[in-house]
Scaffold this active site. Structure first.
Site, PDB file in Angstrom:
ATOM      1  N   THR A  74      37.710  -6.443  -0.269  1.00 33.06           N
ATOM      2  CA  THR A  74      39.038  -6.785  -0.771  1.00 33.06           C
ATOM      3  C   THR A  74      40.118  -6.092   0.052  1.00 33.06           C
ATOM      4  O   THR A  74      41.024  -6.732   0.577  1.00 33.06           O
ATOM      5  CB  THR A  74      39.133  -6.352  -2.249  1.00 33.06           C
ATOM      6  N   ALA A  75      40.008  -4.769   0.182  1.00 32.76           N
ATOM      7  CA  ALA A  75      41.027  -4.015   0.905  1.00 32.76           C
ATOM      8  C   ALA A  75      40.848  -4.133   2.420  1.00 32.76           C
ATOM      9  O   ALA A  75      41.827  -4.257   3.160  1.00 32.76           O
ATOM     10  CB  ALA A  75      40.973  -2.539   0.487  1.00 32.76           C
ATOM     11  N   GLU A  95      31.646  -4.790   8.466  1.00 31.41           N
ATOM     12  CA  GLU A  95      31.245  -5.243   7.127  1.00 31.41           C
ATOM     13  C   GLU A  95      29.734  -5.419   7.065  1.00 31.41           C
ATOM     14  O   GLU A  95      29.134  -6.058   7.935  1.00 31.41           O
ATOM     15  CB  GLU A  95      31.966  -6.558   6.783  1.00 31.41           C
ATOM     16  N   ALA A  96      29.149  -4.879   6.003  1.00 32.36           N
ATOM     17  CA  ALA A  96      27.689  -4.955   5.836  1.00 32.36           C
ATOM     18  C   ALA A  96      27.210  -6.376   5.548  1.00 32.36           C
ATOM     19  O   ALA A  96      26.093  -6.744   5.906  1.00 32.36           O
ATOM     20  CB  ALA A  96      27.252  -4.017   4.708  1.00 32.36           C
ATOM     21  N   ASN A 152      34.663 -12.317  -8.022  1.00 31.18           N
ATOM     22  CA  ASN A 152      35.299 -11.923  -9.272  1.00 31.18           C
ATOM     23  C   ASN A 152      35.732 -13.131 -10.107  1.00 31.18           C
ATOM     24  O   ASN A 152      35.567 -14.272  -9.695  1.00 31.18           O
ATOM     25  CB  ASN A 152      36.435 -10.915  -9.030  1.00 31.18           C
ATOM     26  N   HIS A 584      34.980  -3.177 -13.014  1.00 29.76           N
ATOM     27  CA  HIS A 584      36.181  -2.576 -12.445  1.00 29.76           C
ATOM     28  C   HIS A 584      36.015  -1.111 -12.037  1.00 29.76           C
ATOM     29  O   HIS A 584      36.934  -0.315 -12.238  1.00 29.76           O
ATOM     30  CB  HIS A 584      37.344  -2.658 -13.448  1.00 29.76           C
ATOM     31  N   ALA A 617      39.717   0.506  -4.294  1.00 28.60           N
ATOM     32  CA  ALA A 617      39.891   0.868  -5.707  1.00 28.60           C
ATOM     33  C   ALA A 617      39.491   2.317  -5.995  1.00 28.60           C
ATOM     34  O   ALA A 617      39.827   2.854  -7.047  1.00 28.60           O
ATOM     35  CB  ALA A 617      39.092  -0.089  -6.597  1.00 28.60           C
ATOM     36  N   ALA A 629      41.725  -6.291  -8.905  1.00 37.29           N
ATOM     37  CA  ALA A 629      41.816  -6.883  -7.567  1.00 37.29           C
ATOM     38  C   ALA A 629      43.247  -6.832  -7.018  1.00 37.29           C
ATOM     39  O   ALA A 629      43.462  -6.394  -5.876  1.00 37.29           O
ATOM     40  CB  ALA A 629      41.293  -8.319  -7.574  1.00 37.29           C
TER      41      ALA A 629
HETATM   42  C1  LIG Z   1      31.861 -10.173 -11.266  1.00 40.65           C
HETATM   43  C2  LIG Z   1      33.209  -9.545 -11.062  1.00 40.65           C
HETATM   44  C3  LIG Z   1      34.330 -10.049 -11.744  1.00 40.65           C
HETATM   45  C4  LIG Z   1      35.582  -9.481 -11.553  1.00 40.65           C
HETATM   46  N1  LIG Z   1      36.672 -10.095 -12.104  1.00 40.65           N
HETATM   47  C5  LIG Z   1      37.912  -9.701 -11.726  1.00 40.65           C
HETATM   48  C6  LIG Z   1      39.060 -10.477 -12.070  1.00 40.65           C
HETATM   49  O1  LIG Z   1      38.965 -11.556 -12.669  1.00 40.65           O
HETATM   50  N2  LIG Z   1      40.285 -10.018 -11.676  1.00 40.65           N
HETATM   51  C7  LIG Z   1      40.421  -8.858 -10.983  1.00 40.65           C
HETATM   52  O2  LIG Z   1      41.543  -8.473 -10.681  1.00 40.65           O
HETATM   53  N3  LIG Z   1      39.356  -8.105 -10.637  1.00 40.65           N
HETATM   54  C8  LIG Z   1      38.101  -8.525 -10.954  1.00 40.65           C
HETATM   55  N4  LIG Z   1      37.007  -7.818 -10.524  1.00 40.65           N
HETATM   56  C9  LIG Z   1      37.206  -6.535  -9.828  1.00 40.65           C
HETATM   57  C10 LIG Z   1      37.808  -6.636  -8.434  1.00 40.65           C
HETATM   58  O3  LIG Z   1      37.348  -7.795  -7.774  1.00 40.65           O
HETATM   59  C11 LIG Z   1      37.444  -5.352  -7.656  1.00 40.65           C
HETATM   60  O4  LIG Z   1      37.931  -4.230  -8.354  1.00 40.65           O
HETATM   61  C12 LIG Z   1      38.063  -5.305  -6.260  1.00 40.65           C
HETATM   62  O5  LIG Z   1      37.823  -6.513  -5.581  1.00 40.65           O
HETATM   63  C13 LIG Z   1      37.476  -4.116  -5.503  1.00 40.65           C
HETATM   64  O6  LIG Z   1      37.951  -4.091  -4.183  1.00 40.65           O
HETATM   65  P1  LIG Z   1      37.468  -2.947  -3.166  1.00 40.65           P
HETATM   66  O7  LIG Z   1      38.167  -3.200  -1.868  1.00 40.65           O
HETATM   67  O8  LIG Z   1      37.662  -1.624  -3.794  1.00 40.65           O
HETATM   68  O9  LIG Z   1      35.895  -3.156  -3.023  1.00 40.65           O
HETATM   69  P2  LIG Z   1      35.047  -4.448  -2.501  1.00 40.65           P
HETATM   70  O10 LIG Z   1      35.843  -5.691  -2.594  1.00 40.65           O
HETATM   71  O11 LIG Z   1      33.749  -4.382  -3.224  1.00 40.65           O
HETATM   72  O12 LIG Z   1      34.825  -4.146  -0.972  1.00 40.65           O
HETATM   73  C14 LIG Z   1      33.901  -3.232  -0.448  1.00 40.65           C
HETATM   74  C15 LIG Z   1      33.299  -3.833   0.814  1.00 40.65           C
HETATM   75  O13 LIG Z   1      32.625  -2.825   1.551  1.00 40.65           O
HETATM   76  C16 LIG Z   1      31.390  -3.332   1.998  1.00 40.65           C
HETATM   77  N5  LIG Z   1      30.494  -2.180   2.200  1.00 40.65           N
HETATM   78  C17 LIG Z   1      29.966  -1.364   1.266  1.00 40.65           C
HETATM   79  N6  LIG Z   1      29.204  -0.421   1.838  1.00 40.65           N
HETATM   80  C18 LIG Z   1      29.248  -0.639   3.180  1.00 40.65           C
HETATM   81  C19 LIG Z   1      28.670   0.008   4.310  1.00 40.65           C
HETATM   82  N7  LIG Z   1      27.879   1.071   4.160  1.00 40.65           N
HETATM   83  N8  LIG Z   1      28.944  -0.482   5.537  1.00 40.65           N
HETATM   84  C20 LIG Z   1      29.755  -1.575   5.696  1.00 40.65           C
HETATM   85  N9  LIG Z   1      30.316  -2.222   4.672  1.00 40.65           N
HETATM   86  C21 LIG Z   1      30.077  -1.755   3.414  1.00 40.65           C
HETATM   87  C22 LIG Z   1      30.955  -4.281   0.902  1.00 40.65           C
HETATM   88  O14 LIG Z   1      29.994  -5.209   1.347  1.00 40.65           O
HETATM   89  C23 LIG Z   1      32.272  -4.926   0.513  1.00 40.65           C
HETATM   90  O15 LIG Z   1      32.569  -6.061   1.292  1.00 40.65           O
HETATM   91  C24 LIG Z   1      35.732  -8.345 -10.707  1.00 40.65           C
HETATM   92  C25 LIG Z   1      34.633  -7.838 -10.020  1.00 40.65           C
HETATM   93  C26 LIG Z   1      33.372  -8.434 -10.173  1.00 40.65           C
HETATM   94  C27 LIG Z   1      32.208  -7.888  -9.414  1.00 40.65           C
END
Ligand SMILES: Cc1cc2nc3c(=O)[nH]c(=O)nc-3n(C[C@H](O)[C@H](O)[C@H](O)COP(=O)(O)OP(=O)(O)OC[C@H]3O[C@@H](n4cnc5c(N)ncnc54)[C@H](O)[C@@H]3O)c2cc1C
Ligand SMILES: *[C@@H]1O[C@H](CO)[C@@H](O)[C@H](O)[C@H]1NC(C)=O
Length: 656
Positions: A74-75, A95-96, A152, A584, A617, A629
C-alpha cells in the site's frame, strides 16, 4: 476451533465453475490494460538491477540507488511513484510478491476473499489467544504489488479528524509533530484522491473531497436490498443517517451516531478495484528511467555502516527464486514499507529492535529499540450471522448450489457489461459509527455503569463501528454455512486497550514472525464489545431488517438468531469466542518519543538511524478509529515529501 464450528458440505465442484468464469471475465474485460512485462522498470530478473552475492563476498560493490523502498505494498507503491517524480532521485522498489494488475481476484471487487490462503497471501496466524477462547487467529496479508489494497474490503474511510490531532499529542512536543494535525494531514488525504460524485448521493459535499489524485473513489459498487433495510433499522435504534463519514466534520454527525451506505469505496467508475499498484505504478510512471521495481524479491536484511557516530543504512539484501541472494546499495535512504507484521520483523533481523531479544537469536545489535514490534494494535470484529428468508443475499457468489451458479452467470454478465451488479459489491456495504457511552443507545437502565476509560480520540469520535454484509461468513469464509441465503451484522472495537507484539521466531528471514495481538487482555475491551454485540443483536431484530430473519435459523447452532436472549455473561463468553481480526494491524514501529516506546520520530526516521525510515501502518502512534488503508496512503504521500525535502537539503549542503 469451537466445537459448533465444523465445515459442512463440499464447495469444490461449483467453486471451479465460479473461479474459471471469474478468470475468463477478467481476462476479457481487462485485456486492454496491457501486459506488465512490457514496462522497462518492472523487473522479474533481479540480476539486471542488483548484484548477486557469491559465497564469502562482503564488500559493498553493488548496484546503487538513492532510495531503496522495502515492500511494494500500500505505502511502497505510493513512495516509488512520488519519489521518482524527481528525475535526479534513483529509486528501487523491492516486493516479495508479484504484480497484481492482471490478477482477477485483485480486480473484481467481490472476489477478494478468494486471495485468502493462496500463493498471494502470507498465510499468517497468531499464537493461541489466551483471552479469546485460546484459539489461533488467521491474519490474511497480501503478498502482491499493491499489498493489502489488492485484498481489502475497499472501504475508503479516513478515520476521525480527532485521531490525527491525537497523533500530535502523542509526540510530546518533538519537533515536526504539528505536521500530523488533521488540518495539515487532510491535504495529503485529498492529494491522493479523485472523487467521482454521484447523483444518487447528492448529500456528499464534493468540495471537501480530492479532485486530482491517482486514487479513484466514489459510490461505485453494489447496494443489496438488505443493506438499505440495515440502514433503516439503524435509524430506528438511534444511529442517525450521515451523508459522508469522511470529512473534517467528523464521522458521526450531530447526533453522535451515524450510519451510511453512503460509504465511499476504492472502486473505479468501470467497477474495477483500485490498488496502489494500479493507481500509482502506471505505464507512465514505470517508463521512468530513474525507477526500478523488482518483484519476487524477499528482503532479508538491511545493511549498515557502523563506523560513524551513528549507524547508517547503506543497502539491502534480498533473496530471489531458489535461494539466490542479491544486494543493492542505497546512497541516501532505506525506507521500510513491509506492513505492520513484516516491517518490525525486517528491522529485528537487521539488528534494530529490543536488544535482549535480538541477542537471544544471535543477531548483532545495531540499535537497541524496545519499541520495534511492540505496541501491536488491531481492530477486533464480532460477526452475527442470520438466515435471510428474502433470498436477497450475495449467496450466488459462493457458488454452493446449481441455482447459485446460474445467478452467478447473470451477475457475471452484468459485471462484464457495466461493471455493476453483485460482483462489484465490496461485501461490507454499509458502515456506521457510535460511541459506547451514548445513553440513547446504551440506556443506564439496561447497561451496568460504565466504569472503564473513554479511549476515543475526542468527544466527537467513535469507539465502535457497525457494518452490514448481504452474506454470512464464519472464520473469514473458510467454514461453510451451507448454500442458503444469509446476512450478517458486524461490530468493531475501534479503540482497544489491549496491545501485543511481533517477535522473531528465529533468525531465519523466511520463517514468519510470532504474532501475539493479546486480544481481549483488558476488561475494557471485553466490556465495549459486549455493548457492541448487544447493539448488533438489537439492530438485527429491528424492522425492517427483522423481517428478513428466517425462523428456521433458530435451530442452527452456527447462527445467532437467539443471540439477543443471552445474558451478560453469555455475551461476554461469545465475544471471546467470536473475536476475529478486521485486518487492521498497526503501531508496531510507532511514531513516538523513544522513551515512550517509539521507533520513529515525526519525520518517520528510526530513532538513532537518521537515514532509515519506516513508512506504512506500523508508524501509526495509535490505531485510528476507522479503516487503515486511506491513512496509510496519506502517510506515504506525506513521507514522499519529507524524503524529497531531506534529499534536496543534503544536496544543498554538499554543494555549499
Ligand atoms: C482482508 C482485508 C480487508 C481489509 N479491508 C479494509 C477496508 O475495507 N478498508 C481499509 O481502509 N482497510 C482495509 N484493510 C486494511 C488495509 O488494507 C491495510 O491496513 C493497509 O493496506 C496496510 O498497508 P501497509 O502498507 O502497511 O502494508 P501492506 O499493504 O500489507 O504492504 C506490505 C508489503 O510488503 C511486502 N513485504 C512484506 N515482507 C517483505 C519482505 N521481506 N520483502 C519484500 N517485500 C515484503 C508485502 O508483500 C506487501 O506487498 C483490510 C485488510 C485486509 C487484509
Ligand atoms: C427463497 O428460495 C427458496 C429455495 O429456493 C424458496 O423455497 C423460497 O420460496 C424463496 N423465497 C423467496 C421469498 O423468494
Amino acid at each position: 476451533m469451537h466445537p459448533a464450528i465444523t465445515p459442512r458440505g463440499s464447495r469444490v465442484a461449483s467453486w471451479s465453475v465460479v473461479l474459471t468464469s471469474l478468470v475468463l471475465v477478467a481476462r476479457y474485460a481487462y485485456s486492454r490494460a496491457g501486459k506488465r512485462g512490457e514496462y522497462p522498470a518492472l523487473l522479474g530478473n533481479p540480476a539486471a538491477a542488483a548484484r548477486r552475492i557469491r559465497r564469502g563476498e562482503e564488500e559493498y560493490d553493488f548496484d546503487e540507488y538513492d532510495v531503496v523502498v522495502v515492500g511494494g505494498g500500500t505505502a511502497g507503491c505510493v513512495l516509488a511513484a512520488r519519489l521518482s517524480e524527481d528525475p535526479s532521485i534513483r529509486v528501487l522498489l523491492l516486493e516479495a510478491g508479484e504484480s497484481s494488475v492482471e490478477n482477477t481476484f485483485a480486480i473484481v471487487p467481490a472476489a477478494y476473499s478468494k486471495l485468502f490462503h493462496t500463493q498471494w497471501d502470507w498465510e499468517l496466524f497468531t499464537v493461541p489467544q489466551t483471552d479469546a477462547d485460546s484459539q489461533v487467529r488467521y491474519w490474511p496479508r497480501a503478498k502482491l504489488l499493491g499489498g493489502c489494497t489488492c485484498m481489502n474490503a475497499l472501504i475508503f474511510h479516513i478515520g476521525a479528524p480527532e485521531d490525527f490531532d491525537e497523533w500530535v499529542r502523542l509526540q510530546k512536543g518533538q519537533p515536526g509533530a504539528e505536521q500530523w494535525a488533521f488540518k495539515e494531514f487532510n491535504n495529503y488525504i485529498k492529494k491522493f484522491e479523485t472523487f467521482h460524485s454521484s447523483t444518487d448521493y447528492p448529500q456528499v459535499d464534493s468540495s471537501l473531497r480530492g479532485t486530482s489524485g491517482p486514487v479513484q473513489t466514489g459510490h461505485f459498487g453494489h447496494v443489496s436490498k438488505g443493506t438499505r433495510k440495515f440502514i433503516d433499522a439503524c435509524a430506528k435504534v438511534g444511529l442517525a443517517r450521515s451523508s459522508d463519514v469522511n470529512t473534517h466534520r467528523g464521522t458521526m454527525g450531530v447526533t453522535k451516531a451515524s450510519t451510511s451506505r453512503f460509504l465511499l469505496t476504492f472502486i473505479s467508475p468501470n467497477g474495477r478495484r483500485v490498488t496502489t499498484e494500479s493507481a500509482y505504478l502506471t505505464s507512465e510512471v514505470l517508463a521512468r528511467k530513474n525507477l526500478k521495481v523488482i518483484t519476487h524479491a524477499h528482503v532479508t536484511r538491511i545493511l549498515f555502516d557502523k563506523s560513524g557516530p551513528m549507524p547508517r543504512a547503506v543497502g539491502v539484501e534480498f533473496s530471489h527464486g531458489k535461494g539466490q541472494k542479491f544486494r543493492v546499495k542505497a546512497k541516501k535512504e532505506v525506507v521500510v514499507s513491509s506492513g505492520a507484521v513484516h516491517s518490525p520483523q525486517i528491522l529485528m533481523l537487521s539488528g534494530v529492535g529490543p536488544g535482549d531479544h535480538l541477542t537471544a537469536h544471535g543477531i548483532p545489535v545495531v540499535a537497541d529499540l524496545a519499541g520495534v514490534g511492540s505496541h501491536l494494535m488491531d481492530h477486533i470484529v464480532i460477526d452475527l450471522n442470520f438466515r435471510d428468508k428474502t433470498n436477497s443475499s450475495l449467496a450466488c457468489l459462493k457458488g454452493e448450489s446449481f441455482a447459485h451458479s446460474l445467478s452467478f452467470m447473470k451477475a457475471l454478465f452484468e459485471y462484464r457489461m457495466s461493471g455493476r451488479g453483485p460482483l462489484s459489491s465490496n461485501v461490507a456495504e454499509a458502515i456506521g459509527f457510535v460511541r459506547s457511552d451514548d445513553p440513547a443507545l446504551f440506556p443506564p437502565s439496561e447497561y451496568p455503569e460504565r466504569n472503564y476509560e473513554d479511549t476515543s480520540s475526542g468527544p466527537g469520535a467513535p469507539d465502535i463501528e457497525v457494518f452490514y454484509t448481504p452474506t454470512g461468513y464464519l472464520k473469514h469464509g473458510m467454514v461453510s454455512m451451507g448454500p442458503q441465503h444469509y446476512f450478517a451484522v458486524h461490530g468493531v472495537l475501534l479503540r482497544p486497550t489491549s496491545t501485543g507484539t511481533i517477535r522473531l521466531k528465529s533468525a531465519d528471514p523466511h520463517e514468519p514472525p510470532v504474532i501475539d495481538p493479546k486480544y481481549l487482555s483488558t476488561e475494557h475491551d471485553v466490556a465495549v464489545l459486549v455493548r457492541t454485540a448487544r447493539l448488533l443483536a438489537r439492530i438485527a431484530n429491528t424492522q425492517p431488517l427483522a423481517s428478513m430473519l428466517d425462523p428456521v435459523g433458530k435451530d442452527d447452532a452456527l447462527l445467532d438468531h437467539t443471540f439477543h436472549e443471552l445474558d451478560e455473561a453469555a455475551v461476554a463468553e461469545a465475544v471471546r469466542r467470536k473475536a476475529e481480526t478486521l485486518y487492521h494491524p498497526a503501531c508496531t514501529a510507532r511514531m513516538a518519543p523513544k522513551d515512550e516506546g517509539g521507533v520513529v520520530d515525526p519525520f518517520l526516521r528510526v530513532h538513532g538511524i537518521p537515514n532509515l525510515r519506516v513508512v506504512d501502518a506500523s508508524v501509526f502512534p495509535t490505531i485510528v478509529s476507522g479503516h487503515t488503508a486511506a491513512p496509510t496512503i496519506a502517510v506515504a504521500e506525506k513521507a514522499a515529501d519529507l524524503i524529497k525535502a531531506a534529499i534536496s537539503a543534503s544536496r544543498l549542503r554538499s554543494s555549499a
